[in-house]
Design a protein around this motif. Structure first.
Motif, PDB file in Angstrom:
ATOM      1  N   MET A  11       0.820  -1.180   0.000  1.00 52.85           N
ATOM      2  CA  MET A  11       0.000   0.000   0.000  1.00 52.85           C
ATOM      3  C   MET A  11       0.865   1.246   0.000  1.00 52.85           C
ATOM      4  SD  MET A  11      -2.962  -0.892   2.730  1.00 52.85           S
ATOM      5  CE  MET A  11      -2.266  -2.297   3.556  1.00 52.85           C
ATOM      6  N   VAL A  12       1.791   1.283   0.930  1.00 57.45           N
ATOM      7  CA  VAL A  12       2.630   2.457   1.058  1.00 57.45           C
ATOM      8  C   VAL A  12       3.475   2.647  -0.201  1.00 57.45           C
ATOM      9  CG1 VAL A  12       4.494   3.502   2.405  1.00 57.45           C
ATOM     10  CG2 VAL A  12       2.649   2.305   3.574  1.00 57.45           C
ATOM     11  N   ASP A  13       3.933   1.545  -0.795  1.00 60.71           N
ATOM     12  CA  ASP A  13       4.749   1.639  -2.005  1.00 60.71           C
ATOM     13  C   ASP A  13       3.955   2.231  -3.165  1.00 60.71           C
ATOM     14  OD1 ASP A  13       7.187   1.341  -3.368  1.00 60.71           O
ATOM     15  OD2 ASP A  13       6.527  -0.557  -4.238  1.00 60.71           O
ATOM     16  N   LEU A  14       2.701   1.836  -3.326  1.00 56.92           N
ATOM     17  CA  LEU A  14       1.867   2.402  -4.386  1.00 56.92           C
ATOM     18  C   LEU A  14       1.637   3.895  -4.168  1.00 56.92           C
ATOM     19  CD1 LEU A  14      -0.842  -0.348  -4.973  1.00 56.92           C
ATOM     20  CD2 LEU A  14       0.992   0.322  -6.518  1.00 56.92           C
ATOM     21  N   LEU A  15       1.381   4.288  -2.927  1.00 55.06           N
ATOM     22  CA  LEU A  15       1.196   5.701  -2.627  1.00 55.06           C
ATOM     23  C   LEU A  15       2.495   6.476  -2.831  1.00 55.06           C
ATOM     24  CD1 LEU A  15      -1.047   5.316   0.532  1.00 55.06           C
ATOM     25  CD2 LEU A  15      -1.738   6.322  -1.654  1.00 55.06           C
ATOM     26  N   ASN A  16       3.623   5.861  -2.487  1.00 53.71           N
ATOM     27  CA  ASN A  16       4.916   6.515  -2.669  1.00 53.71           C
ATOM     28  C   ASN A  16       5.229   6.734  -4.148  1.00 53.71           C
ATOM     29  OD1 ASN A  16       7.404   7.644  -1.785  1.00 53.71           O
ATOM     30  ND2 ASN A  16       8.401   5.725  -2.286  1.00 53.71           N
ATOM     31  N   LEU A  17       4.844   5.793  -5.000  1.00 50.86           N
ATOM     32  CA  LEU A  17       5.078   5.969  -6.434  1.00 50.86           C
ATOM     33  C   LEU A  17       4.354   7.210  -6.955  1.00 50.86           C
ATOM     34  CD1 LEU A  17       4.825   2.322  -7.803  1.00 50.86           C
ATOM     35  CD2 LEU A  17       6.865   3.755  -7.689  1.00 50.86           C
ATOM     36  N   GLU A  18       3.166   7.481  -6.411  1.00 55.37           N
ATOM     37  CA  GLU A  18       2.383   8.625  -6.872  1.00 55.37           C
ATOM     38  C   GLU A  18       2.810   9.932  -6.220  1.00 55.37           C
ATOM     39  OE1 GLU A  18      -2.255  10.119  -7.032  1.00 55.37           O
ATOM     40  OE2 GLU A  18      -1.818   8.011  -6.664  1.00 55.37           O
ATOM     41  N   TYR A  19       3.089   9.910  -4.909  1.00 51.90           N
ATOM     42  CA  TYR A  19       3.352  11.138  -4.172  1.00 51.90           C
ATOM     43  C   TYR A  19       4.829  11.387  -3.881  1.00 51.90           C
ATOM     44  CZ  TYR A  19      -1.675  11.326  -3.558  1.00 51.90           C
ATOM     45  OH  TYR A  19      -3.019  11.378  -3.782  1.00 51.90           O
ATOM     46  N   GLY A  20       5.680  10.354  -3.975  1.00 52.98           N
ATOM     47  CA  GLY A  20       7.117  10.510  -3.813  1.00 52.98           C
ATOM     48  C   GLY A  20       7.560  11.058  -2.473  1.00 52.98           C
ATOM     49  N   PHE A  21       7.035  10.544  -1.379  1.00 56.49           N
ATOM     50  CA  PHE A  21       7.410  11.039  -0.059  1.00 56.49           C
ATOM     51  C   PHE A  21       8.582  10.273   0.556  1.00 56.49           C
ATOM     52  CE2 PHE A  21       3.772   8.230   0.253  1.00 56.49           C
ATOM     53  CZ  PHE A  21       4.187   7.284   1.183  1.00 56.49           C
ATOM     54  N   MET A  22       9.040   9.203  -0.075  1.00 61.78           N
ATOM     55  CA  MET A  22      10.208   8.444   0.378  1.00 61.78           C
ATOM     56  C   MET A  22      11.059   8.098  -0.843  1.00 61.78           C
ATOM     57  SD  MET A  22       8.700   5.637   3.127  1.00 61.78           S
ATOM     58  CE  MET A  22       8.196   4.570   1.829  1.00 61.78           C
ATOM     59  N   PRO A  23      12.366   7.938  -0.648  1.00 67.99           N
ATOM     60  CA  PRO A  23      13.189   7.481  -1.768  1.00 67.99           C
ATOM     61  C   PRO A  23      12.878   6.018  -2.086  1.00 67.99           C
ATOM     62  CG  PRO A  23      14.512   7.681   0.224  1.00 67.99           C
ATOM     63  CD  PRO A  23      13.134   8.192   0.552  1.00 67.99           C
ATOM     64  N   VAL A  31       2.930   0.124 -15.377  1.00 68.63           N
ATOM     65  CA  VAL A  31       1.651  -0.458 -15.782  1.00 68.63           C
ATOM     66  C   VAL A  31       0.723  -0.588 -14.576  1.00 68.63           C
ATOM     67  CG1 VAL A  31       0.521  -2.451 -16.834  1.00 68.63           C
ATOM     68  CG2 VAL A  31       2.758  -1.720 -17.670  1.00 68.63           C
ATOM     69  N   TYR A  32       1.106  -1.406 -13.610  1.00 71.04           N
ATOM     70  CA  TYR A  32       0.241  -1.760 -12.487  1.00 71.04           C
ATOM     71  C   TYR A  32      -0.217  -0.538 -11.691  1.00 71.04           C
ATOM     72  CZ  TYR A  32      -1.288  -4.256  -8.302  1.00 71.04           C
ATOM     73  OH  TYR A  32      -2.008  -4.731  -7.258  1.00 71.04           O
ATOM     74  N   ALA A  33       0.706   0.347 -11.329  1.00 74.23           N
ATOM     75  CA  ALA A  33       0.366   1.492 -10.486  1.00 74.23           C
ATOM     76  C   ALA A  33      -0.502   2.517 -11.207  1.00 74.23           C
ATOM     77  CB  ALA A  33       1.642   2.154  -9.976  1.00 74.23           C
ATOM     78  N   ARG A  34      -0.563   2.463 -12.528  1.00 71.48           N
ATOM     79  CA  ARG A  34      -1.333   3.440 -13.294  1.00 71.48           C
ATOM     80  C   ARG A  34      -2.757   2.979 -13.605  1.00 71.48           C
ATOM     81  NH1 ARG A  34       3.040   6.203 -17.345  1.00 71.48           N
ATOM     82  NH2 ARG A  34       4.597   6.579 -15.732  1.00 71.48           N
ATOM     83  N   LEU A  35      -3.069   1.722 -13.317  1.00 70.35           N
ATOM     84  CA  LEU A  35      -4.429   1.224 -13.541  1.00 70.35           C
ATOM     85  C   LEU A  35      -5.343   1.746 -12.442  1.00 70.35           C
ATOM     86  CD1 LEU A  35      -3.698  -2.503 -14.451  1.00 70.35           C
ATOM     87  CD2 LEU A  35      -4.452  -0.713 -16.006  1.00 70.35           C
ATOM     88  N   PRO A  36      -6.618   1.972 -12.750  1.00 69.04           N
ATOM     89  CA  PRO A  36      -7.542   2.426 -11.709  1.00 69.04           C
ATOM     90  C   PRO A  36      -7.767   1.345 -10.647  1.00 69.04           C
ATOM     91  CG  PRO A  36      -8.677   2.143 -13.822  1.00 69.04           C
ATOM     92  CD  PRO A  36      -7.231   1.875 -14.055  1.00 69.04           C
ATOM     93  N   GLY A  37      -8.010   1.775  -9.416  1.00 74.20           N
ATOM     94  CA  GLY A  37      -8.246   0.850  -8.318  1.00 74.20           C
ATOM     95  C   GLY A  37      -9.372  -0.121  -8.618  1.00 74.20           C
ATOM     96  N   GLY A  38      -9.251  -1.329  -8.156  1.00 79.14           N
ATOM     97  CA  GLY A  38     -10.235  -2.370  -8.447  1.00 79.14           C
ATOM     98  C   GLY A  38      -9.864  -3.134  -9.695  1.00 79.14           C
ATOM     99  N   LEU A  39      -9.507  -2.418 -10.739  1.00 83.19           N
ATOM    100  CA  LEU A  39      -9.066  -3.063 -11.968  1.00 83.19           C
ATOM    101  C   LEU A  39      -7.705  -3.729 -11.766  1.00 83.19           C
ATOM    102  CD1 LEU A  39      -9.706  -3.641 -14.916  1.00 83.19           C
ATOM    103  CD2 LEU A  39      -8.619  -1.480 -15.513  1.00 83.19           C
ATOM    104  N   LEU A  40      -6.906  -3.160 -10.885  1.00 85.95           N
ATOM    105  CA  LEU A  40      -5.607  -3.746 -10.557  1.00 85.95           C
ATOM    106  C   LEU A  40      -5.767  -5.193 -10.099  1.00 85.95           C
ATOM    107  CD1 LEU A  40      -4.171  -0.872  -8.356  1.00 85.95           C
ATOM    108  CD2 LEU A  40      -3.435  -1.413 -10.646  1.00 85.95           C
ATOM    109  N   ALA A  41      -6.686  -5.399  -9.184  1.00 91.23           N
ATOM    110  CA  ALA A  41      -6.914  -6.728  -8.625  1.00 91.23           C
ATOM    111  C   ALA A  41      -7.407  -7.700  -9.687  1.00 91.23           C
ATOM    112  CB  ALA A  41      -7.920  -6.641  -7.478  1.00 91.23           C
ATOM    113  N   LEU A  42      -8.321  -7.259 -10.517  1.00 91.34           N
ATOM    114  CA  LEU A  42      -8.862  -8.116 -11.560  1.00 91.34           C
ATOM    115  C   LEU A  42      -7.790  -8.505 -12.579  1.00 91.34           C
ATOM    116  CD1 LEU A  42     -11.298  -9.538 -12.781  1.00 91.34           C
ATOM    117  CD2 LEU A  42     -11.781  -7.429 -14.028  1.00 91.34           C
TER     118      LEU A  42
END
Length: 121
Positions: free
Chosen positions: A1-13, A36-47
């Motif tokens: 979870m934190v890694d996906l948020l970090n990819l978008e917001y860049g709060f950690m190296p 690819v994965y982090a750019r898909l909309p939520g829910g679609l990632l899981a599918l």
């Protein structure tokens, strides 16, 4: 979870795709996750991940126990991650706080984000 948020917001190296070149498995996985994965909309990632594991990687050949495993690990867990990421974003939208504070409040995870040199001034 934190890694996906970090990819978008860049709060950690983090290790970027650029530092993992050479076709190594870790580099390929990181590239797929970031580009690819982090750019898909939520829910679609899981599918998408479930279809990849269960159909493309022939997970259906694992029988009934394999089906349960792939549904729980490949779909349910990833969907839960997407739901928690959405919950953190909703919290940020309704409360005046940063990503690190939202993660701590919603998920109960303490994140030690490094301050950027421009923030420290």
């Amino acid at each position: 979870m934190v890694d996906l948020l970090n990819l978008e917001y860049g709060f950690m190296p983090h290790d970027s795709v650029a530092s993992l070149r050479g076709g190594q498995q870790a580099g390929v996985k990181r590239w797929l996750k970031e580009r690819v994965y982090a750019r898909l909309p939520g829910g679609l990632l899981a599918l998408v991940y479930f279809v990849y594991r269960y159909v493309i990687r022939l997970g259906f050949l694992d029988g009934q126990a394999g089906t349960a495993f792939h549904v729980l690990q490949g779909f349910w867990y990833r969907y839960l991650v997407d739901a928690k990421v959405a919950e953190v974003r909703r919290y940020m939208a309704s409360h005046p706080c940063g990503m690190v504070d939202a993660i701590e409040q919603v998920l109960g995870i303490r994140v030690e984000a490094q301050r950027l040199s421009s923030d420290a001034d």
